[in-house]
Design a protein around this motif. Structure first.
Motif, mmCIF file in Angstrom:
data_model
loop_
_atom_site.group_PDB
_atom_site.id
_atom_site.type_symbol
_atom_site.label_atom_id
_atom_site.label_comp_id
_atom_site.label_asym_id
_atom_site.label_seq_id
_atom_site.Cartn_x
_atom_site.Cartn_y
_atom_site.Cartn_z
ATOM 1 N N GLU A 1 7.794 9.097 -5.039
ATOM 2 C CA GLU A 1 6.681 8.778 -5.057
ATOM 3 C C GLU A 1 6.134 6.982 -4.940
ATOM 4 O O GLU A 1 5.796 5.806 -4.906
ATOM 5 C CB GLU A 1 5.259 9.072 -4.772
ATOM 6 N N ALA A 2 7.137 7.116 -6.401
ATOM 7 C CA ALA A 2 7.151 5.664 -7.313
ATOM 8 C C ALA A 2 7.490 4.673 -6.353
ATOM 9 O O ALA A 2 7.069 3.617 -6.578
ATOM 10 C CB ALA A 2 7.767 5.452 -8.278
ATOM 11 N N ARG A 3 8.322 5.370 -5.910
ATOM 12 C CA ARG A 3 9.090 3.572 -5.023
ATOM 13 C C ARG A 3 8.560 3.466 -3.742
ATOM 14 O O ARG A 3 8.551 2.621 -3.297
ATOM 15 C CB ARG A 3 10.521 4.533 -4.398
ATOM 16 N N LEU A 4 7.356 4.873 -2.847
ATOM 17 C CA LEU A 4 7.017 4.503 -2.174
ATOM 18 C C LEU A 4 5.384 3.023 -2.643
ATOM 19 O O LEU A 4 5.000 2.295 -1.612
ATOM 20 C CB LEU A 4 6.216 5.511 -1.320
ATOM 21 N N ALA A 5 5.159 3.717 -3.505
ATOM 22 C CA ALA A 5 3.668 2.926 -4.465
ATOM 23 C C ALA A 5 4.580 1.263 -4.765
ATOM 24 O O ALA A 5 3.793 0.606 -4.388
ATOM 25 C CB ALA A 5 4.086 3.151 -5.702
ATOM 26 N N VAL B 1 1.582 -0.539 -4.647
ATOM 27 C CA VAL B 1 0.380 -1.043 -5.301
ATOM 28 C C VAL B 1 1.016 -0.881 -6.912
ATOM 29 O O VAL B 1 2.095 0.398 -7.210
ATOM 30 C CB VAL B 1 0.222 0.608 -5.839
ATOM 31 N N GLU B 2 0.805 -1.321 -7.777
ATOM 32 C CA GLU B 2 1.444 -1.547 -9.581
ATOM 33 C C GLU B 2 1.453 -0.314 -10.065
ATOM 34 O O GLU B 2 1.539 0.144 -11.480
ATOM 35 C CB GLU B 2 1.143 -3.006 -10.223
ATOM 36 N N ARG B 3 -0.257 -0.132 -9.693
ATOM 37 C CA ARG B 3 -0.870 1.117 -10.846
ATOM 38 C C ARG B 3 -1.795 1.471 -10.299
ATOM 39 O O ARG B 3 -2.554 0.814 -9.618
ATOM 40 C CB ARG B 3 -1.487 -0.113 -12.008
ATOM 41 N N TRP B 4 -2.027 2.856 -10.310
ATOM 42 C CA TRP B 4 -2.991 3.547 -9.290
ATOM 43 C C TRP B 4 -4.272 4.127 -10.660
ATOM 44 O O TRP B 4 -4.358 4.138 -11.507
ATOM 45 C CB TRP B 4 -2.684 5.477 -9.233
ATOM 46 N N ALA B 5 -5.552 3.557 -9.900
ATOM 47 C CA ALA B 5 -6.712 3.851 -10.027
ATOM 48 C C ALA B 5 -6.569 5.764 -10.394
ATOM 49 O O ALA B 5 -7.359 5.724 -11.769
ATOM 50 C CB ALA B 5 -7.648 3.416 -9.312
ATOM 51 N N LEU B 6 -6.339 5.812 -10.152
ATOM 52 C CA LEU B 6 -6.511 7.583 -9.535
ATOM 53 C C LEU B 6 -4.979 8.298 -9.350
ATOM 54 O O LEU B 6 -4.941 7.841 -7.905
ATOM 55 C CB LEU B 6 -7.918 8.321 -9.598
ATOM 56 N N VAL B 7 -4.972 9.576 -10.137
ATOM 57 C CA VAL B 7 -3.492 10.541 -8.894
ATOM 58 C C VAL B 7 -3.916 11.664 -9.057
ATOM 59 O O VAL B 7 -4.990 11.918 -10.221
ATOM 60 C CB VAL B 7 -2.517 10.316 -10.105
ATOM 61 N N ALA B 8 -4.215 12.521 -7.893
ATOM 62 C CA ALA B 8 -5.723 13.191 -8.253
ATOM 63 C C ALA B 8 -4.229 14.479 -7.099
ATOM 64 O O ALA B 8 -3.615 14.033 -6.395
ATOM 65 C CB ALA B 8 -6.684 13.017 -7.511
ATOM 66 N N GLY B 9 -4.528 15.899 -7.823
ATOM 67 C CA GLY B 9 -3.962 16.275 -6.910
ATOM 68 C C GLY B 9 -4.140 18.172 -7.363
ATOM 69 O O GLY B 9 -5.104 18.191 -8.372
ATOM 70 N N ALA B 10 -3.719 18.962 -6.398
ATOM 71 C CA ALA B 10 -4.749 20.799 -6.637
ATOM 72 C C ALA B 10 -2.837 21.181 -6.133
ATOM 73 O O ALA B 10 -2.720 21.172 -5.516
ATOM 74 C CB ALA B 10 -5.576 21.134 -5.767
#
Length: 376
Positions: free
Chosen positions: A170-174, A179-188
């Motif tokens: 997923e970092a490669r996808l970013a 996208v260098e930095r995610w404002a938020l990563v969220a998951g359940a």
């Protein structure tokens, strides 16, 4: 409208709360398309309708436990626009059996359609939202149902992968999306575990993270349940050692290990439910009050001294009514989910990643920096 039972914390009132469908299935977005003929896997395959998926080819990936995937592709979906300074990107991590379809463009479907969208909690008018199908999944990303270098499905040959491998892909996808930095990563659930892995492996790329219904490490009970789920799949005679993708339907019209996968799903749903809900669904219920209000309570010591008090003809003491189990129909929700699960998932995904969930642990990672520790 009747209020929701206490175990549905924060859930909108339901009318009524029935055993048929008290809680929606919030781990999958795409509904399996009807097919003229049954096929042995619920995985998305080349030639199927892609829906709103996009695909990113990320090249080879070296794996944490050794081995190498020669070519990795992730299916993903996006909402909103990345702003000029690229500071408004949000990554969503789906549950184990989920997909990239967190919300449809029209807002009518998706596993987080009430959360992701214009004006909603994750506002796509403000944020650039990305949701990939996880590496090792079966809804468009490289996984056991994908072609291996020899052109045949990987099946049980798919290498063992970990949370770190998934986050690395997923970092490669970013990187590909800028996208260098995610404002938020969220998951359940399983997505919450990946969220924690992102914060542990790439703390400099995570502005904030939201972990829902997930823990930092698997418990012994979790590992035991996972073992039973895997065993249920493997004991299905249609499992065929994981080589079921080209199997022909048998006399019942089934070609894949649907029964084993369905049983595994029912076992899983036992772990998702708390004791009050299980009691409400499957608990015992009295057919009528045990003792009439007019009855006289007799002490046990007196009964022992005067056995005739136990005579059924006594007007003062009535026999206790037997307690009966709820009718079998009360178990139908789990069976319903088992059938639906088999139509959209691939059993090899459970078998090929034993280190992903049963042995998942974030607690051995270095302490997270303060910037990553505030909840959202």
């Amino acid at each position: 409208m009747t209020p929701s039972p206490q175990f549905l914390v924060g859930h909108a009132p339901l009318d009524p709360v029935t055993d048929a469908e008290p809680i929606g299935d919030f781990d999958t977005g795409y509904t399996p398309a009807p097919r003229l003929t049954e096929r042995p896997t619920g995985a998305w395959l080349e030639g199927d309708d892609p829906g709103e998926r996009r695909f990113a080819d990320l090249g080879p990936l070296e794996l944490e436990l050794g081995g190498r995937l020669p070519q990795v592709r992730l299916a993903y979906e996006t909402w909103g626009q990345l702003n000029a300074d690229r500071s408004n990107a949000v990554l969503l991590c789906h549950a184990l059996t989920g997909d990239s379809h967190a919300a449809a463009r029209d807002g009518q479907s998706g596993w987080w359609k009430d959360i992701v969208g214009p004006g909603l909690a994750i506002d796509t008018d403000r944020y650039y939202v990305v949701c990939p199908n996880v590496l090792g999944g079966c809804q468009g990303s490289t996984g056991p149902a994908s072609p291996a270098p020899d052109g045949q499905p990987w099946g049980p040959r798919f290498p063992e992968i970990t949370m770190r491998d998934m986050a690395a892909a997923e970092a490669r996808l970013a990187d590909l999306l800028g996208v260098e930095r995610w404002a938020l990563v969220a998951g359940a659930s399983f997505g919450g575990c990946r969220t924690m892995e992102w914060a542990a492996s790439f703390p400099e790329r995570v502005g904030a993270f939201a972990v829902l219904v997930a823990g930092p490490a698997s418990t012994a009970e979790h590992i035991a349940y996972a073992h039973l789920q895997n065993l249920a799949i493997r004991l299905d005679p249609r499992w065929r050692g994981g080589h079921y993708y080209d199997a022909e339907p048998d006399e019942s019209g089934v070609s894949g290990p649907d029964a084993g996968l369905g049983l595994a799903r029912e076992i899983a749903h036992l772990t998702y439910r708390c004791a009050p809900e299980l009691a409400a669904r499957f608990g015992r219920a009295r057919s009528r009050p045990c003792i009439p209000r007019t009855a006289t309570m007799v002490s046990l010591s007196k009964i022992m001294r005067f056995p005739r008090l136990l005579r059924i003809s006594s007007p003062r003491l009535r026999p206790r009514k037997s307690r009966r189990l709820q009718p079998p129909g009360r178990a139908l929700p789990f069976s319903h989910r088992a059938a639906r699960h088999s139509a959209r998932y691939s059993p090899n995904c459970d078998q090929s990643s034993p280190s992903t969930v049963p042995r998942a642990s974030i607690i051995t990672c270095p302490a997270l920096p303060p910037a990553c520790n505030h909840p959202v």
